[in-house]
Design a protein around this motif. Sequence first.
Motif, PDB file in Angstrom:
ATOM      1  N   LEU A 163      -4.131  11.654  -1.680  1.00 44.56           N
ATOM      2  CA  LEU A 163      -3.816  11.818  -3.102  1.00 44.56           C
ATOM      3  C   LEU A 163      -3.877  10.476  -3.816  1.00 44.56           C
ATOM      4  O   LEU A 163      -4.321  10.375  -4.954  1.00 44.56           O
ATOM      5  N   GLN A 164      -3.421   9.428  -3.110  1.00 46.14           N
ATOM      6  CA  GLN A 164      -3.492   8.096  -3.698  1.00 46.14           C
ATOM      7  C   GLN A 164      -4.953   7.697  -3.896  1.00 46.14           C
ATOM      8  O   GLN A 164      -5.328   7.126  -4.917  1.00 46.14           O
TER       9      GLN A 164
ATOM     10  N   ASP B 166      11.560   8.698   6.627  1.00 47.20           N
ATOM     11  CA  ASP B 166      10.182   8.319   6.994  1.00 47.20           C
ATOM     12  C   ASP B 166      10.160   7.538   8.300  1.00 47.20           C
ATOM     13  O   ASP B 166      11.069   6.783   8.594  1.00 47.20           O
TER      14      ASP B 166
ATOM     15  N   LEU C 277      -2.013  13.166   3.831  1.00 48.13           N
ATOM     16  CA  LEU C 277      -2.191  13.858   2.558  1.00 48.13           C
ATOM     17  C   LEU C 277      -1.806  12.947   1.399  1.00 48.13           C
ATOM     18  O   LEU C 277      -2.530  12.831   0.417  1.00 48.13           O
ATOM     19  N   ALA C 278      -0.675  12.256   1.553  1.00 47.56           N
ATOM     20  CA  ALA C 278      -0.221  11.361   0.481  1.00 47.56           C
ATOM     21  C   ALA C 278      -1.245  10.253   0.262  1.00 47.56           C
ATOM     22  O   ALA C 278      -1.547   9.876  -0.873  1.00 47.56           O
TER      23      ALA C 278
ATOM     24  N   ILE D 128       0.819  -1.215   0.000  1.00 48.75           N
ATOM     25  CA  ILE D 128       0.000   0.000   0.000  1.00 48.75           C
ATOM     26  C   ILE D 128       0.845   1.253   0.000  1.00 48.75           C
ATOM     27  O   ILE D 128       0.371   2.349  -0.300  1.00 48.75           O
ATOM     28  N   LEU D 129       2.114   1.125   0.340  1.00 57.32           N
ATOM     29  CA  LEU D 129       2.985   2.301   0.390  1.00 57.32           C
ATOM     30  C   LEU D 129       4.426   1.840   0.454  1.00 57.32           C
ATOM     31  O   LEU D 129       4.713   0.784   0.998  1.00 57.32           O
ATOM     32  N   SER D 130       5.339   2.622  -0.143  1.00 52.51           N
ATOM     33  CA  SER D 130       6.758   2.371   0.114  1.00 52.51           C
ATOM     34  C   SER D 130       7.361   3.614   0.747  1.00 52.51           C
ATOM     35  O   SER D 130       6.991   4.741   0.425  1.00 52.51           O
ATOM     36  N   LEU D 131       8.262   3.395   1.705  1.00 50.46           N
ATOM     37  CA  LEU D 131       8.849   4.492   2.467  1.00 50.46           C
ATOM     38  C   LEU D 131      10.342   4.566   2.225  1.00 50.46           C
ATOM     39  O   LEU D 131      10.949   3.568   1.807  1.00 50.46           O
ATOM     40  N   GLY D 132      10.932   5.709   2.514  1.00 50.24           N
ATOM     41  CA  GLY D 132      12.365   5.887   2.288  1.00 50.24           C
ATOM     42  C   GLY D 132      13.000   6.768   3.340  1.00 50.24           C
ATOM     43  O   GLY D 132      12.424   6.989   4.416  1.00 50.24           O
ATOM     44  N   THR D 133      14.172   7.277   3.012  1.00 60.80           N
ATOM     45  CA  THR D 133      14.971   8.053   3.956  1.00 60.80           C
ATOM     46  C   THR D 133      14.151   9.131   4.657  1.00 60.80           C
ATOM     47  O   THR D 133      13.465   9.910   4.022  1.00 60.80           O
TER      48      THR D 133
ATOM     49  N   ARG E 115       1.517  14.499   6.795  1.00 66.19           N
ATOM     50  CA  ARG E 115       1.980  14.407   5.399  1.00 66.19           C
ATOM     51  C   ARG E 115       1.620  13.065   4.807  1.00 66.19           C
ATOM     52  O   ARG E 115       1.275  12.952   3.641  1.00 66.19           O
TER      53      ARG E 115
END
Lengths: 163, 379, 292
Positions: free
Chosen positions: A144-145, A80, A140-141, A73-78, A137
């Motif tokens: 948008l999805q 997060d 919000l993301a 459902i989501l990928s996260l990165g630096t 945030r």
Amino acid sequence: MTLSVEETLRSLSLSEALPDAVIAQLAALASIEQFGPGATLFREGTVHHAFSVIISGHVGLEMHLPARGDVRILSLGTGDILAWSALLGNGRMTASATAMGNVELLTFRGDDLRGLCQSNHEVGFHVMSRVATALSRRLLATRLQLLDLYSTQKPQIDPVPRM
Amino acid sequence: MATIEPAQLNIGDERLLPRAQLQALINVLRNEGYTVIGPTVDQEAIVYHEIRSVEELPEGWTDEQGPGHYRLARRDDNALFGYVVGPHSWKKYLFPPISTLAVSDKTSDGWLMRAVEETPPRYAFLGVRACELAAINVQDRTFLRGPYVDPIYSGRRNEAFLIAVNCTQAASTCFCTSMKTGPRCKTGFDLALTELRDAFTVEVGSERGARILTQVTTHECPSESTAAAEAARQQAVDQISRQMDTTDLRNLLLTRLEHPRWQETAQRCLSCTNCTMVCPTCFCSSVEEVADLKNEHVERQRRWESCFNPDFSYVQGGLVRNDIRSRYRQWLTHKLASWHDQFDTSGCVGCGRCITWCPVGIDLTEEVAAIREIPKCPP
Amino acid sequence: MPPVTASPPVPQFAPATNIWTPHAVRIVNIAEDTVDTRSYQVEFVDSQLQSNFAFRPGQFNMLYVPGAGEAAISISSRATTGAPLLHTIRPVGNVTSALARLRRGDTFGLRGPFGSSWPIDHLTGQEIVFVTGGIGLAPLRPAIYHVLDHRADYGSVTLLYGARTPGGFLYPREFDEWTSRGIDVQLTVDQPAPGWNGHVGVVTLLLDRIAMKDPSQTQVLCCGPEVMMFYTAQSAFRQGIPPHNLWISMERNMNCAIGLCGHCQFGPAFLCKDGPVLRYDRIAPFLTVKGL
């Protein structure tokens, strides 16, 4: 050259504008963890005690649907945050987390961090406000999805010309 | 008294044209190949139509105008131009309501597309008011002075002969003085008339005007006539009762796009498009396909369009201005604000047509005044 | 409030007749891109017109099917004078549906090129980030090829591309070449499909995570749904990228493409001649007004 825990914490945007004293107290509770590609960081539905911030690499969050299996459902990165339920809630994970490659995390024991926030309200305020910002945030993301912006289908109900 | 040789009439000269000579002026223009367009009474309004004779002018008629109100009434004199402007403007002839842009024909080799070659009609406009001269100048900026020149407008505009008429009265809806477009005709005409009792003073505005004027009988203009004409024109100024404060209007409107007034006016506006049809500067259009039954001969037709039509503006997901509030706001902010960014002038010339022809009598001078007021709740 | 209108672009292509007349083009090739888009390669029937045709990245043509009408479609080919034109089309209305029924060898009409362009040749020496979603990659493709063909003139170049599903990416067969020639291509989807092991989530998240070398020297070129472009801007500003370094391509219905019919106005801008590419700071106050 590996950075110390405190230097690592400082390099993350989460610690921006945090007073030095607060950074020091947080660093004392943190450790750095590393995972290889495909490693499971935690499973949906289980209790997980660690609250983390991603230092490098990507983490996929998946939820399980009986008919479809594990759906990312989501990928996260630096930068997060990961497993916020360990800090805020009862620690029961609402998704599974999988390392999408090599991943480095800055990890806090949820109980320790919560305890520090309760006993030191200044630290608590800083930690909670940054978590709140990160979550807003992410909300919000998610919205948008949800809006399905690239959809080519006409809206189900034609917008009613409002006179 | 003698007529004057062509070489002796110059731009800026003022002559006296006896009333009886007006027909001669029309005849000269027709002989030169012009179609004379002038005011005439039709369906209880004064509109612009081809005329051949002075008899067709609205002699002895005047107009009474107010918000949502237009009536003709008899004058107690025989003035030929004793009214102001009606529902038509000269854009009807320069920017025709329907025109064919291109034609496509299907051949064995595929589609063959070509332009429509037209010999532009030669119009002589009789009775152009100062606000209308200004409006033509505004439309010139749209159709001639951008990166793309419209050949239909340009062909007609280059040929058009303009006989202006100075207003000697004002309607209650007029506000040309606020827009600095009148009532005096200063520039942009070939000839400019001011009506007196039995004659007209005629000002020469161009070489073309001089050349035409020398073909009719005119006299030296006596000083009493000059003074009478001045007094008559002053009467128009004195009768102006409507004002619009244009101070910093562009910034005012573009920074108050959420003012509560827009919602209030939307309750009254019917989105009927009358204002855009009568406005002499509105230029929106749509291009449509007109095909024969076999879809092998297709014409592209341009027609007048209005931003008040709900589907005027859309994106792939749906309509953009999906309520009257947005559409009214678009029209007014375009006319009074965005026009400055686009064409370096206001889009409004103060002719008052939109006020007269609005079925519910919305008055844009009142709208501007209301938007100038700081709203009680934050914008 | 700053004026919105940029100085009008000088038309690169002066039509042989007048500005309202389409010219006949022939379909040379049709490629299936995704389940609902196709790319049409076309050439002018008049070979002289074809060899002289020049455009700049970001511009569009009006494609004309007699009987159906015209549609504004961005030009997606490399901006090389005289090269066949590429148009990526998704059938959503009368004209695009009529185009979708045409076959190789068929003719239709074309007017163009129109509109403002990505200022990519003025951005040399800068870090470049392309942010796009869905069919928004179509008008960016010529800019991407310009950068690839002048790679040494630019700093780091990144493409952040979001699609609804993994099958929704345009030109996917070109990504490997772009990567090998020095573009960091990052893809993300809103809804994964079985077999997708890449990113999931809105494309702005990818922008949030970029470690910017120097935001003041970073340019963002963005094309996609308006909401996506607005939030891309917010992410860019949070990164310290100034609003005058952000370029967006806006969409409204176009009827004449020459600034005379009024349909495509957005605030004071005619999107057909002041746009579709606009610098963000010039249009920012209008982006938050509903129903403008």
